[in-house]
Design a protein around this motif. Sequence first.
Motif, PDB file in Angstrom:
ATOM      1  N   ALA A   1      23.063  51.527 -67.978  1.00 28.13           N
ATOM      2  CA  ALA A   1      22.249  50.989 -66.885  1.00 28.13           C
ATOM      3  C   ALA A   1      20.891  50.525 -67.407  1.00 28.13           C
ATOM      4  O   ALA A   1      20.263  51.197 -68.229  1.00 28.13           O
ATOM      5  CB  ALA A   1      22.068  52.049 -65.800  1.00 28.13           C
ATOM      6  N   ARG A   2      20.438  49.384 -66.949  1.00 31.89           N
ATOM      7  CA  ARG A   2      19.147  48.826 -67.357  1.00 31.89           C
ATOM      8  C   ARG A   2      18.431  48.257 -66.135  1.00 31.89           C
ATOM      9  O   ARG A   2      19.048  47.941 -65.130  1.00 31.89           O
ATOM     10  CB  ARG A   2      19.320  47.705 -68.390  1.00 31.89           C
ATOM     11  CG  ARG A   2      19.994  48.133 -69.694  1.00 31.89           C
ATOM     12  CD  ARG A   2      19.094  49.108 -70.466  1.00 31.89           C
ATOM     13  NE  ARG A   2      19.616  49.429 -71.771  1.00 31.89           N
ATOM     14  CZ  ARG A   2      20.369  50.473 -72.054  1.00 31.89           C
ATOM     15  NH1 ARG A   2      20.748  51.317 -71.110  1.00 31.89           N
ATOM     16  NH2 ARG A   2      20.779  50.717 -73.278  1.00 31.89           N
ATOM     17  N   GLY A   3      17.123  48.115 -66.254  1.00 28.96           N
ATOM     18  CA  GLY A   3      16.348  47.444 -65.221  1.00 28.96           C
ATOM     19  C   GLY A   3      15.819  48.333 -64.118  1.00 28.96           C
ATOM     20  O   GLY A   3      15.216  47.849 -63.169  1.00 28.96           O
ATOM     21  N   SER A   4      16.045  49.645 -64.221  1.00 32.22           N
ATOM     22  CA  SER A   4      15.521  50.551 -63.197  1.00 32.22           C
ATOM     23  C   SER A   4      15.463  51.959 -63.770  1.00 32.22           C
ATOM     24  O   SER A   4      16.016  52.237 -64.822  1.00 32.22           O
ATOM     25  CB  SER A   4      16.421  50.533 -61.951  1.00 32.22           C
ATOM     26  OG  SER A   4      17.698  51.016 -62.256  1.00 32.22           O
TER      27      SER A   4
END
Length: 102
Positions: A13-16
């Motif tokens: 998971a990326r971006g948060s």
Amino acid sequence: MQWTKMQKRAIEARGSSLLVSAAAGSGKTTVMVERILSLALEGVPLDRMLIVTFTRAAASSMREKLTRELERRMQAQPQNAMLRRQSEALRRADISTYSSFL
């Protein structure tokens, strides 16, 4: 290591921000170590991450596992400057418990 579908999602998971919650002994620390290392290898400095867990023992375990894995990778790739920088950054990294921020 063979990751479950949910573990793989947490690692990639990326971006948060991410909260990993699971039962004791389910591999949370191992998943978080893999996630942190994958971010570090993408160039995110370890000392710019806020890594928080519930217990001092878990925070200590996480730091130890990160140290061991970085050392293992540096032995395999001794010329890799990013690994050396991340090893130095790990010494300054904020890996602690929720209560330490109160």
